[in-house]
Design a protein around this motif. Structure first.
Motif, PDB file in Angstrom:
ATOM      1  N   PHE A 124      11.338 -32.540  32.910  1.00 48.19           N
ATOM      2  CA  PHE A 124      10.020 -31.984  33.237  1.00 48.19           C
ATOM      3  C   PHE A 124       9.859 -31.827  34.746  1.00 48.19           C
ATOM      4  CE2 PHE A 124       7.991 -33.785  29.123  1.00 48.19           C
ATOM      5  CZ  PHE A 124       8.399 -32.656  28.434  1.00 48.19           C
ATOM      6  N   HIS A 125      10.314 -32.822  35.516  1.00 49.28           N
ATOM      7  CA  HIS A 125      10.203 -32.733  36.969  1.00 49.28           C
ATOM      8  C   HIS A 125      11.024 -31.571  37.516  1.00 49.28           C
ATOM      9  CE1 HIS A 125       7.782 -36.164  38.199  1.00 49.28           C
ATOM     10  NE2 HIS A 125       8.368 -36.897  37.263  1.00 49.28           N
ATOM     11  N   VAL A 126      12.241 -31.448  37.032  1.00 48.81           N
ATOM     12  CA  VAL A 126      13.119 -30.384  37.529  1.00 48.81           C
ATOM     13  C   VAL A 126      12.508 -29.010  37.238  1.00 48.81           C
ATOM     14  CG1 VAL A 126      15.363 -29.287  37.237  1.00 48.81           C
ATOM     15  CG2 VAL A 126      15.207 -31.779  37.352  1.00 48.81           C
ATOM     16  N   VAL A 127      12.002 -28.836  36.019  1.00 48.82           N
ATOM     17  CA  VAL A 127      11.468 -27.528  35.628  1.00 48.82           C
ATOM     18  C   VAL A 127      10.103 -27.282  36.258  1.00 48.82           C
ATOM     19  CG1 VAL A 127      10.678 -26.136  33.677  1.00 48.82           C
ATOM     20  CG2 VAL A 127      12.768 -27.487  33.473  1.00 48.82           C
ATOM     21  N   SER A 128       9.194 -28.256  36.177  1.00 50.83           N
ATOM     22  CA  SER A 128       7.807 -28.038  36.582  1.00 50.83           C
ATOM     23  C   SER A 128       7.614 -27.963  38.088  1.00 50.83           C
ATOM     24  CB  SER A 128       6.913 -29.150  36.008  1.00 50.83           C
ATOM     25  OG  SER A 128       6.966 -29.164  34.603  1.00 50.83           O
ATOM     26  N   TRP A 129       8.514 -28.569  38.858  1.00 53.54           N
ATOM     27  CA  TRP A 129       8.460 -28.418  40.307  1.00 53.54           C
ATOM     28  C   TRP A 129       9.499 -27.407  40.802  1.00 53.54           C
ATOM     29  CZ3 TRP A 129       4.074 -30.170  41.577  1.00 53.54           C
ATOM     30  CH2 TRP A 129       3.595 -31.435  41.209  1.00 53.54           C
ATOM     31  N   GLY A 130      10.704 -27.451  40.193  1.00 58.52           N
ATOM     32  CA  GLY A 130      11.802 -26.631  40.697  1.00 58.52           C
ATOM     33  C   GLY A 130      11.628 -25.145  40.455  1.00 58.52           C
ATOM     34  N   VAL A 131      11.248 -24.762  39.228  1.00 58.19           N
ATOM     35  CA  VAL A 131      11.094 -23.330  38.923  1.00 58.19           C
ATOM     36  C   VAL A 131       9.978 -22.693  39.757  1.00 58.19           C
ATOM     37  CG1 VAL A 131      10.522 -21.667  37.101  1.00 58.19           C
ATOM     38  CG2 VAL A 131      12.079 -23.573  36.613  1.00 58.19           C
ATOM     39  N   PRO A 132       8.771 -23.279  39.836  1.00 58.88           N
ATOM     40  CA  PRO A 132       7.744 -22.679  40.700  1.00 58.88           C
ATOM     41  C   PRO A 132       8.163 -22.609  42.162  1.00 58.88           C
ATOM     42  CG  PRO A 132       6.745 -24.243  39.190  1.00 58.88           C
ATOM     43  CD  PRO A 132       8.227 -24.422  39.062  1.00 58.88           C
ATOM     44  N   LEU A 133       8.870 -23.652  42.639  1.00 60.19           N
ATOM     45  CA  LEU A 133       9.310 -23.627  44.034  1.00 60.19           C
ATOM     46  C   LEU A 133      10.306 -22.503  44.272  1.00 60.19           C
ATOM     47  CD1 LEU A 133       9.297 -24.954  46.820  1.00 60.19           C
ATOM     48  CD2 LEU A 133      11.142 -26.458  46.039  1.00 60.19           C
TER      49      LEU A 133
END
Length: 335
Positions: A124-133
């Motif tokens: 969840f952290h990788v997707v929810s922060w990484g994709v928007p960034l």
């Protein structure tokens, strides 16, 4: 896509309403963060996800507040900065909202075990922060974020309407994930509610435990209501942004309707306030503790002291209820 309509002018009353919505959302998000910091025993995995959602909503409300306050009249460096921050925070909020629903589905319906949910949180952290960034950095690097004449916003900057591929970037920086959430959230929460109802029917077969059955029925009913409200409130808040997006694509002058502008402004900025209402004010365990803290902070009135002696300490049953209610079905959407 037809040429954009003339810029949507914001009158002072519209700006004031949206600024108030931003302030309330920031306050609600801050209150959610504060409750997480104050009471460690309420830091369940789902509430930890809610913490990250609140941080995204807090950043989103702050960036929108600056954009509406400035009411940009053209491209500028702070317009790009505000647009980048709000794009990242808003998109991250979508991902965390769906992540909470997915976590509850896997925990309740699929009965996922602890090691599996632990790995899921990292995902969840990788997707929810990484994709928007990644999307935001690409949009800034390619100079896609800029002045949008408030046709797809309410005073803040987003995707530059002069960009040739503006529709693609509008989808990538928010609208695609927003519309996916419209479908994903109701499906997941309906499956969770169906599972809870099925479990309740199974428990109701044990007639000798009538008092326990009555308690479970009451808590399950409260949980069902909250499960219905979560996707409903999300859609009611966000749908106005989607409506104005579609009207902008069609080149319709209705995109400048004052009612739509205000609803869009409130819907995009009040997510943190709505989460606070659901998960703080409408959650018994958190609400009881919060009111207790507020009462202790307020100065006591001398007349309130009884001549019979000091006030009696609270009954242990109340404390036990406040601390134990997080394990009941009433807290299923938030534990």
């Amino acid at each position: 896509m037809p040429p954009p309509a003339p810029p949507t002018e914001l009158v002072p009353s519209e700006r004031a309403v949206v600024l108030l919505s931003c302030a309330l959302s920031a306050l609600g998000s801050g209150l959610l963060v504060a409750t997480h910091a104050l009471w460690p025993d309420l830091r369940s995995r789902a509430r930890r996800l809610l913490l990250f959602l609140s941080l995204a909503d807090l950043l989103s409300a702050a960036s929108y507040f600056y954009g509406v306050l400035q009411d940009f009249a053209g491209p500028s460096w702070d317009c790009v900065l505000q647009g980048a921050l709000s794009t990242f925070a808003n998109t991250s909020s979508f991902f965390w909202t769906v992540a909470i629903a997915l976590y509850l589905y896997l925990s309740i319906v699929r009965a996922a075990r602890e090691p599996r949910t632990g790995r899921l949180l990292w995902a969840f952290h990788v997707v929810s922060w990484g994709v928007p960034l990644a999307i935001t950095v690409a949009a800034v690097a390619l100079k896609k974020i800029g002045y949008d004449a408030s046709d797809v916003s309410v005073g803040w900057c987003w995707i530059d309407l002069d960009a040739e591929d503006r529709v693609l970037w509008m989808l990538l920086t928010g609208k695609l994930w927003e519309m996916l959430a419209y479908v994903t959230l109701p499906v997941l929460y309906l499956l969770i509610r169906k599972h809870i109802n099925r479990a309740h029917e199974a428990l109701s077969e044990y007639r000798p435990i009538l008092s326990e059955e009555h308690r479970l029925r009451r808590h399950t009913s409260a949980a069902d209501k909250k499960l219905v409200l979560i996707p409903l409130i999300f859609i009611c808040l966000r749908v106005w942004s989607t409506v104005r997006f579609v009207l902008t694509l069609c080149g319709s002058p209705a995109v400048q309707s004052p009612v739509l502008v205000v609803l869009h402004g409130i819907g995009n900025t009040f997510q943190g306030g709505a989460n606070c209402i659901m998960f703080v004010l409408c959650t018994h365990a958190v609400r009881t503790r919060l009111f207790s803290v507020c009462c202790r902070c307020c100065p006591s009135q001398p007349s309130a002291q009884s001549p019979a002696g000091p006030p009696k300490p609270p009954a242990p049953s109340k404390t036990g209820e406040a601390q134990g209610s997080r394990h009941t079905p009433d807290e299923l959407p938030v534990t």
